[in-house]
Design a protein around this motif. Sequence first.
Motif, short mmCIF file in Angstrom:
data_model
loop_
_atom_site.label_atom_id
_atom_site.label_comp_id
_atom_site.label_asym_id
_atom_site.label_seq_id
_atom_site.Cartn_x
_atom_site.Cartn_y
_atom_site.Cartn_z
N GLU A 187 0.92 -1.02 0.18
CA GLU A 187 0.03 -0.35 -0.14
C GLU A 187 0.69 1.44 -0.34
O GLU A 187 2.06 1.30 0.21
CB GLU A 187 -0.31 -0.30 1.00
N ALA A 188 0.65 2.44 -0.81
CA ALA A 188 1.73 3.21 -0.25
C ALA A 188 0.53 4.05 0.11
O ALA A 188 -0.92 4.77 -0.63
CB ALA A 188 2.18 3.84 -2.26
N LYS A 189 0.92 5.34 0.88
CA LYS A 189 0.60 5.99 1.04
C LYS A 189 1.34 8.08 0.74
O LYS A 189 2.22 7.61 0.90
CB LYS A 189 0.27 6.24 2.41
N LYS B 222 9.10 12.80 -1.57
CA LYS B 222 9.85 12.12 -0.82
C LYS B 222 8.79 11.99 1.24
O LYS B 222 9.42 10.75 2.14
CB LYS B 222 10.29 12.59 -0.35
N ALA B 223 8.06 11.93 0.79
CA ALA B 223 6.78 11.77 1.81
C ALA B 223 5.97 10.65 1.71
O ALA B 223 5.57 10.40 2.54
CB ALA B 223 5.37 12.92 1.65
N GLN B 224 6.05 10.23 0.72
CA GLN B 224 5.37 8.56 0.39
C GLN B 224 5.86 8.17 1.74
O GLN B 224 7.14 6.92 2.12
CB GLN B 224 5.94 7.91 -1.08
N ILE B 225 4.96 6.28 2.02
CA ILE B 225 5.35 5.64 2.42
C ILE B 225 4.08 4.37 1.89
O ILE B 225 3.35 3.91 1.33
CB ILE B 225 4.40 5.62 3.99
N SER C 265 10.96 5.47 0.89
CA SER C 265 9.29 5.52 1.79
C SER C 265 10.67 6.03 3.09
O SER C 265 11.29 5.30 3.48
CB SER C 265 9.27 4.17 1.92
N SER C 266 9.27 6.61 3.65
CA SER C 266 10.09 6.98 5.11
C SER C 266 10.36 7.57 4.84
O SER C 266 11.92 7.88 5.73
CB SER C 266 10.06 5.69 6.25
N GLY C 267 10.74 8.74 3.76
CA GLY C 267 11.77 9.55 3.83
C GLY C 267 13.36 8.94 3.66
O GLY C 267 14.57 9.51 3.34
N GLN C 268 13.47 7.83 3.15
CA GLN C 268 14.62 7.92 2.89
C GLN C 268 13.98 6.79 1.37
O GLN C 268 13.56 6.40 0.53
CB GLN C 268 15.11 5.90 3.96
N PHE C 269 15.42 7.03 0.63
CA PHE C 269 15.41 6.92 -0.82
C PHE C 269 16.40 5.27 -1.06
O PHE C 269 17.27 5.50 -0.68
CB PHE C 269 16.09 7.65 -1.75
N PHE C 270 15.25 4.57 -2.12
CA PHE C 270 16.10 3.30 -2.47
C PHE C 270 16.85 3.32 -3.58
O PHE C 270 15.65 3.30 -4.31
CB PHE C 270 15.16 2.42 -1.60
N PRO C 271 17.53 3.23 -4.04
CA PRO C 271 17.90 3.12 -5.05
C PRO C 271 17.66 1.66 -6.27
O PRO C 271 17.52 0.71 -5.38
CB PRO C 271 19.37 3.23 -5.23
N ILE C 272 17.29 2.10 -8.00
CA ILE C 272 16.44 0.77 -8.00
C ILE C 272 17.73 0.14 -9.15
O ILE C 272 17.84 -0.31 -9.59
CB ILE C 272 15.11 0.32 -8.73
N ILE C 273 18.13 1.48 -10.21
CA ILE C 273 18.61 0.99 -11.21
C ILE C 273 19.32 2.44 -11.81
O ILE C 273 18.94 3.75 -11.10
CB ILE C 273 18.02 0.70 -12.58
N PRO C 274 20.29 2.65 -11.88
CA PRO C 274 21.01 3.60 -12.38
C PRO C 274 20.23 5.31 -12.80
O PRO C 274 19.91 4.12 -14.28
CB PRO C 274 22.60 3.93 -12.75
N SER C 275 20.14 5.91 -13.13
CA SER C 275 19.01 6.05 -14.38
C SER C 275 19.56 6.43 -15.97
O SER C 275 19.34 6.12 -16.86
CB SER C 275 19.38 7.96 -14.05
#
Length: 193
Positions: free
Chosen positions: A101-103, A107-110, A177-187
């Motif tokens: 679930e995304a709220k 940057k405010a996304q949880i 999520s929760s103010g933290q960025f999680f990288p997936i793939i270099p842009s």
Amino acid sequence: MSGQNVVTPSADGIAASIKATKGRGLPPVHKWNPPFCGDLDMRIARDGTWFYLGTPIGRFELVRLFSSILRKDGDSYFLVTPVEKVGITVDDAPFVAVDFEAKDDGKAQILTFQTHVGDEAVAGPDHPIRVERDAQTGEPSPYVLIRANLEALIDRKSFYRLVDLGAHHDGWFGLWSSGQFFPIIPSSELEGL
């Protein structure tokens, strides 16, 4: 000979032992230090299916019970009760995140993940998201930490939905999520796809 009782671990014995100690919430397996009793012919497949003696365990309640006493020490997985510790095989990750679930957004996304055994985890500093890519095919395998060294493989449909929520940040495409960025793939690599 030491007088110690030698036991042969079994799924039924482990289930009975944990039911006898079960209270509310997850058992404190991190506090238990029973003797290692050997390996059990139990395996968790990549899709989250639990097998005992080569046969899928069909009762959700039993799978949920076993999942509540799962612990990872180093690279090995164990079912732990107050009186015994048995090794099991895990093909990839012990859990599968089957939904989220995304709220909010940006940057405010949880992001709150649910696993196939009923656990929930809010992605953030205590529950990071990571993505491994196959060296030959480049195919991603996304994971979220659920509890105490135990991760969930994020299923394909959920990962596709997550990608739709992705953003670019500091040269990476990833998730907030929760103010933290999680990288997936270099842009830069994403532009070539």
